[in-house]
Design a protein around this motif. Structure first.
Motif, mmCIF file in Angstrom:
data_model
loop_
_atom_site.group_PDB
_atom_site.id
_atom_site.type_symbol
_atom_site.label_atom_id
_atom_site.label_comp_id
_atom_site.label_asym_id
_atom_site.label_seq_id
_atom_site.Cartn_x
_atom_site.Cartn_y
_atom_site.Cartn_z
ATOM 1 N N GLU A 84 75.639 -34.585 102.042
ATOM 2 C CA GLU A 84 74.990 -33.196 102.463
ATOM 3 C C GLU A 84 73.489 -33.061 102.425
ATOM 4 O O GLU A 84 72.536 -32.679 103.432
ATOM 5 C CB GLU A 84 75.589 -32.025 101.845
ATOM 6 N N GLU A 88 70.712 -32.800 105.425
ATOM 7 C CA GLU A 88 69.730 -31.806 105.317
ATOM 8 C C GLU A 88 68.031 -32.080 105.366
ATOM 9 O O GLU A 88 67.461 -31.701 106.120
ATOM 10 C CB GLU A 88 69.696 -30.844 104.148
ATOM 11 N N ARG A 91 67.589 -33.416 109.068
ATOM 12 C CA ARG A 91 67.533 -32.207 109.871
ATOM 13 C C ARG A 91 66.207 -31.509 109.828
ATOM 14 O O ARG A 91 65.673 -30.932 111.118
ATOM 15 C CB ARG A 91 68.747 -31.139 109.510
ATOM 16 N N TYR A 114 59.846 -19.403 111.723
ATOM 17 C CA TYR A 114 61.047 -19.507 110.609
ATOM 18 C C TYR A 114 61.120 -20.952 110.098
ATOM 19 O O TYR A 114 61.316 -21.156 108.669
ATOM 20 C CB TYR A 114 62.406 -19.288 111.435
ATOM 21 N N VAL A 118 60.790 -22.072 106.170
ATOM 22 C CA VAL A 118 61.797 -22.924 105.625
ATOM 23 C C VAL A 118 61.530 -24.136 104.738
ATOM 24 O O VAL A 118 61.697 -24.378 103.901
ATOM 25 C CB VAL A 118 63.038 -23.102 106.811
ATOM 26 N N ARG A 119 60.355 -24.828 105.417
ATOM 27 C CA ARG A 119 59.836 -25.844 105.011
ATOM 28 C C ARG A 119 58.637 -25.582 103.612
ATOM 29 O O ARG A 119 58.481 -26.313 103.006
ATOM 30 C CB ARG A 119 59.013 -26.672 106.023
ATOM 31 N N ALA B 139 67.314 -24.966 108.330
ATOM 32 C CA ALA B 139 67.654 -24.193 107.181
ATOM 33 C C ALA B 139 68.669 -24.555 106.157
ATOM 34 O O ALA B 139 69.538 -25.528 106.968
ATOM 35 C CB ALA B 139 68.328 -22.871 107.804
ATOM 36 N N GLY B 140 68.805 -24.686 104.886
ATOM 37 C CA GLY B 140 69.928 -25.038 104.326
ATOM 38 C C GLY B 140 70.740 -23.883 104.184
ATOM 39 O O GLY B 140 70.970 -23.058 104.745
ATOM 40 N N ARG B 141 71.867 -24.245 103.218
ATOM 41 C CA ARG B 141 73.237 -23.223 103.214
ATOM 42 C C ARG B 141 72.759 -22.035 102.828
ATOM 43 O O ARG B 141 73.218 -21.208 103.355
ATOM 44 C CB ARG B 141 74.068 -23.888 101.995
ATOM 45 N N GLN B 143 69.912 -20.517 102.809
ATOM 46 C CA GLN B 143 69.042 -19.669 103.890
ATOM 47 C C GLN B 143 69.718 -19.488 105.103
ATOM 48 O O GLN B 143 69.740 -18.245 105.901
ATOM 49 C CB GLN B 143 67.884 -20.660 104.429
#
Lengths: 359, 231
Positions: A84, A88, A91, A114, A118-119, B139-141, B143
């Protein structure tokens, strides 16, 4: 222009229950390239795009991205499967633009910002610069649009905001699922332009699912054809669908609506009436009159519908139509000139009965 | 018919001259309903989000139970809470009977299913493309969960408005647990009940006007929110 492989796919499968929707034998997508996916609805192209975006998990097969192995051979077992965490991370290098854009219930600015938030790691001023730059790239004036709410946009503007929110991430790969299918002409032009600029400015690899074959042939380094979940060829392809009828002498025939008949060699196992055959555009000949002593079984009276320049090969693709059938032939520029081809012109299209590949 | 018109005039004068008894019932109601809605939201939003967002065994049964609890009659809740908080009840030692916190327990039981069910619905009805979009933007979980809650914020506010409407207008719990004690647990609704019984229309009308005003405000904002939920 292109470099090492960014993606490599081998025997990649995706099944829902017993139904296999994707079975991609082998595909390499070089870094910095523009690759088009074409094919009828349900041919597996969007499924592959989602797997390439790490949004969907293959049921089997292997996928390499940027030199890293994400899935390797495992038929649903945990071994050789991307964790996982690594998904991520991947992604954050790849982004997909959905066919129908979805905007967060926030301002245009916040929508574009957005992914950057996030980053993390950008100051307010840098963020503003990036977001405004992104909006300008898609042809939206930041002063006018940045503070608008999500519901104050037309469909085309929303799609452009969605694209801007991906462009500001400067992704390594930008995957576009029919980006211009449901937008106005002006928005479509800006979307195409902006996507190509990402490639030129940051070396972003573009993978585009589109029915806009004209555009793909113009800009794509490679056009990959899908049919029934399989990759049937790279470059322009002709698909001839049934109904096919049996004929004596090991042939099958397909009647066109204008009464002409197309003949193909019957494959060893026979064909169903709804079978589909592929014909390489390079194997089609165009002539103004029937040459003498020709062995080819098919000489169809067609008219030239469209001519376009093929990116990469420097050849000309000539689309001809007859009785509800449309075929594309690949010619050299000299041949086009010698024949004096122009849209609307009557030509004979010559195809050998052995040129059909059954899918 | 004159006594009605007279009652309205007297009501206005009670409100405008700041009649202590009238205003005490209003302040008590505001204090009580604020406490009840705060607890309902603090418990209900996380529970509703979980119910709408997460996948777990028994989810459908949970959902059905919550939906059934939406129809709880106020007097049944009053009876139930009374049984627990009266001297003989398991919570009798806490001395909650005839206190505002005691009434708040009953009101939370009434409002909680509203908050949970409507929050769950708001989260469930989020566009399928939302999570795909967030994932494609990296986005992660956590987020993903946070952004989903933010996306459903209008639905959650609508849940809060509806729950508040239920709390402020109920009379059964306030009467049975609160006991309608003047200067202490008398609320707008219990005061109206009492005054009407005594044939004193003025104070009842005055309080009724205030209650109507609050109800209009709550419903007005709810219908605005409903429109925003749809865009």
């Amino acid at each position: 222009m292109t470099g090492d492989a960014l993606y490599e796919v081998r025997n990649l499968k995706r099944a829902y229950g017993t139904q296999t929707v994707l079975d991609a034998e082998h595909l390499v997508i070089p870094e910095r390239s523009v690759v088009g996916f074409v094919g009828p609805n349900g041919s597996g192209k969007s499924t592959l795009l989602r797997i390439l975006a790490f949004l969907d998990t293959p049921s089997g097969g292997s996928l390499w991205f940027g030199g890293r192995t994400f899935w390797n051979g495992g038929d649903g077992d945990a071994e050789g499967r991307g964790s996982e965490m690594s998904l991520e991370n991947a992604r954050s290098e790849v982004t997909l633009l959905l066919q129908e854009p979805y905007l967060l219930k926030r301002s245009v600015f916040e929508n574009v910002a957005y992914g950057l938030r996030v980053r993390g790691g950008l100051s307010g001023e840098e963020m503003r610069e990036r977001v405004f730059g992104g909006l300008r790239t898609v042809g939206l004036d930041p002063e006018r649009f940045a503070s608008r709410a999500w519901y104050q946009l037309s469909g085309g503007e929303a799609q452009r905001v969605a694209l801007a929110s991906r462009l500001v991430l400067r992704p390594r790969a930008l995957l576009l699922d029919e980006p211009t299918a449901s937008v106005d002409v002006q928005s479509a032009a800006r979307i195409k332009e902006a996507a190509l600029r990402a490639r030129d400015e940051w070396g972003t690899t573009l993978v585009v699912v589109s029915h806009d074959i004209l555009w793909l042939n113009e800009v794509a380094d490679e056009v990959v054809h899908f049919y029934g979940g399989k990759i049937i060829g790279v470059g322009p392809e002709n698909l001839v669908s049934g109904p096919w009828g049996e004929e004596a002498g090991g042939m099958v025939l397909r009647r066109l609506t204008d009464g002409q008949i197309l003949r193909a060699v019957r494959p060893p196992g026979g064909v169903s009436t709804e079978a589909v055959a592929a014909v390489d555009p390079g194997s089609l000949l165009l002539a103004l009159s029937l040459p003498e002593g020709i062995s080819a079984r098919n000489a169809l009276r067609c008219s030239v519908a469209q001519m376009l320049y093929e990116n990469g090969t420097g050849r000309v693709l000539v689309k001809v139509a007859a009785g509800g059938l449309s075929l594309t032939a690949r010619l050299t520029a000299e041949a086009v000139r010698e024949l004096g081809l122009h849209p609307g012109q009557e030509v004979l299209t010559i195809v050998k009965a052995t040129a059909f590949r059954w899918l | 018919m004159d006594y009605i018109a007279e009652g309205v005039l007297q009501a206005l004068s009670l409100l405008l001259t700041g009649d202590e008894e009238t205003w005490d019932a209003i302040f008590t109601t505001m204090k009580l309903s604020s406490l009840s809605i705060a607890v309902s939201l603090a418990l209900g939003i996380p529970l509703g989000f979980l119910l709408g967002y997460a996948e777990f065994p028994g989810k459908r049964i949970c959902r059905a139970v919550v939906d059934t609890l939406l129809a709880l009659p106020t007097v049944v809740v009053g009876l139930l809470v009374y049984a627990f908080v009266s001297r003989r009840g398991p919570l009798g030692e806490l001395g909650l009977l005839f206190t505002l916190p005691g009434v708040a327990i009953g009101q939370v039981i009434l409002a909680l299913p509203v908050v949970v069910a409507m929050t769950a619905t708001a989260v469930e009805s989020l566009d399928r493309r939302l999570s795909l979009t967030l994932l494609t933007l990296g986005a992660g979980r956590s987020q993903l969960a946070l952004a989903s809650l933010l996306e459903s914020r209008y639905g959650v506010l609508l849940a809060a408005a509806s729950a508040y409407g239920r709390i402020i207008s109920e009379v059964g719990v306030s009467m049975m647990i609160g006991g309608n004690i003047k200067w202490h647990t008398r609320t707008i609704t219990t005061a109206i009940t009492l005054e009407t019984g005594k044939g004193e229309f003025a104070m009842g009308v005055a309080l009724g006007l205030v209650l109507l005003l609050v109800a209009f405000l709550v419903n007005g904002s709810a219908s605005l929110l409903r429109r925003r939920v749809r865009t």
